[in-house]
Design a protein around this motif. Structure first.
Motif, short mmCIF file in Angstrom:
data_model
loop_
_atom_site.label_atom_id
_atom_site.label_comp_id
_atom_site.label_asym_id
_atom_site.label_seq_id
_atom_site.Cartn_x
_atom_site.Cartn_y
_atom_site.Cartn_z
N THR A 31 0.83 -1.20 0.00
CA THR A 31 0.00 0.00 0.00
C THR A 31 0.87 1.25 0.00
O THR A 31 0.57 2.22 -0.70
CB THR A 31 -0.93 0.01 1.22
OG1 THR A 31 -1.73 -1.16 1.21
CG2 THR A 31 -1.83 1.22 1.23
N PHE A 34 2.84 1.22 -3.65
CA PHE A 34 2.05 1.19 -4.87
C PHE A 34 0.66 1.80 -4.73
O PHE A 34 -0.14 1.73 -5.65
CB PHE A 34 1.91 -0.25 -5.38
CG PHE A 34 3.24 -0.93 -5.56
CD1 PHE A 34 4.12 -0.52 -6.53
CD2 PHE A 34 3.60 -1.98 -4.74
CE1 PHE A 34 5.34 -1.14 -6.70
CE2 PHE A 34 4.82 -2.62 -4.90
CZ PHE A 34 5.69 -2.19 -5.87
N GLY A 35 0.35 2.38 -3.56
CA GLY A 35 -0.99 2.91 -3.32
C GLY A 35 -1.28 4.18 -4.09
O GLY A 35 -2.43 4.51 -4.34
N GLY A 36 -0.24 4.92 -4.42
CA GLY A 36 -0.43 6.18 -5.14
C GLY A 36 -1.24 7.17 -4.34
O GLY A 36 -1.12 7.25 -3.12
N LYS A 37 -2.09 7.91 -5.02
CA LYS A 37 -2.88 8.93 -4.32
C LYS A 37 -4.10 8.33 -3.63
O LYS A 37 -4.79 9.02 -2.90
CB LYS A 37 -3.30 10.02 -5.29
CG LYS A 37 -4.22 9.56 -6.40
CD LYS A 37 -4.59 10.71 -7.31
CE LYS A 37 -5.54 10.22 -8.39
NZ LYS A 37 -6.00 11.30 -9.24
N ASN A 38 -4.40 7.06 -3.85
CA ASN A 38 -5.60 6.44 -3.27
C ASN A 38 -5.30 5.61 -2.02
O ASN A 38 -6.14 4.84 -1.58
CB ASN A 38 -6.27 5.53 -4.30
CG ASN A 38 -6.80 6.32 -5.47
OD1 ASN A 38 -7.20 7.46 -5.31
ND2 ASN A 38 -6.79 5.72 -6.64
N LYS A 39 -4.11 5.75 -1.44
CA LYS A 39 -3.76 4.87 -0.33
C LYS A 39 -4.60 5.13 0.92
O LYS A 39 -4.75 4.25 1.75
CB LYS A 39 -2.27 4.94 -0.01
CG LYS A 39 -1.77 6.23 0.57
CD LYS A 39 -0.31 6.12 0.97
CE LYS A 39 0.59 6.41 -0.18
NZ LYS A 39 1.99 6.50 0.18
N GLU A 41 -7.88 6.02 0.74
CA GLU A 41 -9.24 6.11 0.21
C GLU A 41 -10.30 5.70 1.23
O GLU A 41 -11.31 6.39 1.40
CB GLU A 41 -9.33 5.22 -1.03
CG GLU A 41 -10.70 5.14 -1.64
CD GLU A 41 -10.72 4.21 -2.86
OE1 GLU A 41 -11.80 4.07 -3.44
OE2 GLU A 41 -9.67 3.63 -3.20
#
Length: 62
Positions: A31, A34-39, A41
């Motif tokens: 997470t 590789f979660g990016g901006k949605n980690k 969410e």
């Protein structure tokens, strides 16, 4: 025979415990990397839902 059953139980608990721990650690690393901006969410959505809820319990004189 009792010692054998105890050994099998200990090994089973260790395998289950180590597997669960490695799963949680791997999920956290995945997470984070590789979660990016949605980690966050699910945390953000939960906070949106709980906005303006009344606080309950824990306080005297409220």
């Amino acid at each position: 025979m009792g010692e054998y059953i105890m050994d099998v139980a200990i090994v089973a608990l260790l395998v289950i415990g180590i597997t669960a721990t490695v799963g949680v650690i791997t999920n956290g690393i995945g997470t984070g990397l590789f979660g990016g901006k949605n980690k966050n969410e699910f945390v953000v959505q939960s906070n949106k839902i709980q906005t303006n809820w009344k606080s309950v319990g824990g306080g005297k004189g409220k």
